[in-house]
Design a protein around this motif. Structure first.
Motif: not given
Length: 614
Positions: A597-613
């Motif tokens: 579930a945490y990994l799914v949350q991380v992926n949703h966060w990266l996608k929804t917030y358009h996070v740039a690494i």
């Protein structure tokens, strides 16, 4: 409770940025569904969303007051529990009040005492004052960090807000994450290093700190820290003092012009607060108090005891609700609801969090909000009084790292090799641990077990407790519910901090001192019940669904998390018996199902917030 935001730009005409300010303020509408307000006067712009708790007819913000032809403007999120005493003192000094709300008391306190006003405040707060005379903005956060506050320094000023989403709305704040931010997500998280905002340009104003920003720059000062002093009282005197402090702070926190309820898990901490609240309501003839509990459909069928949750809560909740004659509400969620809310809870935090522990709390608070506006909750008792298993196990006391972050190699193995090499997760964790241990205020002459337990207490109060306070604030304010946390009263925390460990474990029990302080308030069977944490779902359908979501994520080439994790390793876990285990994938915080579930949350966060690494 409310949401605050704003910005200072010294060389721009902010009057033409009213729409930007409105947009930033609107991101916090969940924190303040009752009213909105903005104020601009070059070079400062403030926005506010209000949840009306005290004096709903008045107290609109931003609040503006003049004295000696000088203007002071305040935006404020929180509650002052000593507002009545402060108001009397300020009236004696010539201040005239137009409302009954603590907002005006806070602003008058700043006008009278300036930045030193924070030393006089008892409460939970995050606020900003524009001081026209000094031409600076003053920010402050409560001593234990119950209320959040973030800021970004820019070339021409400062941006601040209750939550990162407000700052990210400003064009000068981008959702960029550097190596240290990824380390916070994958090796520290869901705990977070104090002051770290994860996003590269966002910082958290640490608990017990103030900030002044003027044309010369930004100055941050600690106005409160735990102080180590010898404890002179015996066990009986100590227990009596704890009882007095807890009763005083709870009664202060029951003050409200809107309905107040209590969260009741059937455990020691929440049962004590509920019992004291019922006693106060009876004494003041305020009628029956509402209590609320949370559980999951069919959890009783699937529950298996383990060290962190040795028994089911349901029978104990029923026991206490009947004992106290409260108007009790049983809230229950099914697996699909909890999974659906994983994304809601991620967006409430602006970061991945504690999986179903977050999502169920979000749903729980949403249901409570239908019947109440303010709730009393038992957060922090375990950190303050030494209740967690890691206070009592030598292998965790001597682990050389945060006890909730043991087995870091397991966590690091989830990272893509090149990411692991870049962020150096083990080194990062070790550095953060060394920093925390280095902060511990030593007591002269204290050595051995006593010094070790002081260090463990410090780690819990300053590192782990903020994780739970952040979670409680975001999930509750995500639906416009104010939650008060009496065990976080700074007087109680400071007092118990210096109590010797042998008194804290009076009777040879975890939280023995608190149990002794509550004798006669709770029935003995509840008083001496083993600790049980906030419940997680044990339904195998949860594991099945979140595991499948994680695998679907791995099979989707557009998933942004793929460049960060070792997909092969995650698949191996999903196909192994460890998938349903309580192995410490994220320290003691997450079992196998929570990992997916945490990994799914991380992926949703990266996608929804358009996070740039970067």
């Amino acid at each position: 409770m409310c949401g605050i935001t704003g910005f200072i730009q010294w060389h721009k005409d902010l009057t033409i940025q009213s729409e930007l300010l409105a947009d930033m303020t609107r991101t916090l509408s969940h924190r303040g569904p009752d009213a909105a307000g903005t104020w601009i006067s070059n070079p400062c712009a403030f926005g506010h969303r209000r949840l009306s708790v005290m004096d709903p007819e008045n107290g609109a913000q931003p609040m503006i007051r003049k004295q000696d032809d000088l203007t002071y403007t305040l935006v404020y999120n929180g509650e002052l529990y000593n507002a009545p005493e402060l108001k009397i003192e300020l009236q004696q000094r010539g201040h005239v009040f137009l409302t009954k709300c603590d907002t005006e008391v806070l602003l008058a306190s700043y006008i009278e005492w300036g930045p030193e006003c924070v030393d006089r405040l008892n409460g939970i707060f995050a606020f900003a004052v524009w001081d026209e005379e000094k031409q600076h903005v003053f920010l402050a956060r409560d001593r234990l960090g119950v209320k959040p506050l973030f800021f970004t320094e820019i070339q021409d000023g400062l941006i601040f807000g209750s939550e990162p989403k407000a700052l990210l709305k400003h064009p000068e704040v981008e959702p960029v994450v550097h190596a240290d931010g990824l380390a916070e997500i994958f090796i520290i998280g869901p705990a977070r290093t104090p002051g770290h905002g994860v996003y590269a340009s966002i910082r958290e104003l640490r608990p017990g700190h103030t900030l002044i920003h003027d044309r010369s720059g930004t100055k941050i000062r600690a106005y409160w820290k735990l102080e180590s002093i010898p404890h002179e009282e015996d066990t009986e005197q100590t227990a009596q003092r704890v009882r007095e402090l807890l009763q005083d702070t709870l009664e202060r926190q029951l003050a409200s012009d809107v309905p107040v309820c209590s969260l009741l898990s059937g455990g020691l901490d929440s049962s004590a607060l509920s019992a004291l609240a019922v006693s106060y309501y009876t004494r003041t003839e305020q009628g029956q108090i509402d209590t609320f509990s949370v559980d999951y459909v069919d959890n009783d069928k699937h529950f298996k005891a383990h060290s962190f949750q040795p028994g089911a809560d349901g029978p104990w909740i029923k026991r206490m609700a009947e004992e106290l004659s409260t108007n009790h509400h049983w809230i229950e969620f099914d697996t699909p609801e909890v999974i659906e809310a994983l994304n809601y809870s991620t967006e409430a935090r602006d970061l991945p969090g504690m999986a179903d522990v977050d999502s169920s709390l979000y749903l729980f608070c949403r249901e409570i909000k239908k019947r109440a506006t303010v709730a009393i909750s038992g957060e922090a008792a375990d950190e303050v009084f030494g209740g967690y298993p890691w206070f009592h196990r030598d292998e965790m006391l001597n682990s050389g790292t945060f006890p909730w972050a043991v087995a870091p190699e397991l966590r690091a193995s989830l990272l893509a090799p090149e990411v692991k090499e870049w962020i150096k997760p083990i080194e990062y964790l070790n550095d953060r641990y060394a920093e925390a241990v280095g902060e511990v205020p030593k007591l002269a002459g204290e050595t051995g077990k006593a010094a070790q337990m002081r260090t463990m207490s410090y780690l819990n109060i300053t590192r782990f407790m903020p994780t739970l306070l952040d979670r409680k604030d975001r999930m509750s304010m995500g639906v416009g519910l104010e939650v008060r946390v009496p065990y976080c009263d700074h007087r109680l925390v400071q007092y118990v901090w210096n109590v010797p460990w042998e008194i804290k474990i009076t009777g040879g029990r975890e939280k023995g001192l608190l149990r002794k302080a509550l004798e006669g308030i709770l029935p003995d069977d509840v008083l001496y019940r083993k600790k049980s944490p906030y419940p997680k779902t044990h339904n195998p359908a949860y594991l099945h669904t979140v595991k499948q979501q994680a695998l679907d994520m791995l099979n989707d080439p557009s998933s942004p998390i793929l460049s960060l994790i070792n997909a092969k390793r995650v698949r191996e876990i999903a196909n192994s018996p460890d998938a349903s285990s309580n192995l410490p994938w994220f320290g003691q915080l997450m079992s196998g199902p929570q990992l997916f579930a945490y990994l799914v949350q991380v992926n949703h966060w990266l996608k929804t917030y358009h996070v740039a690494i970067r």
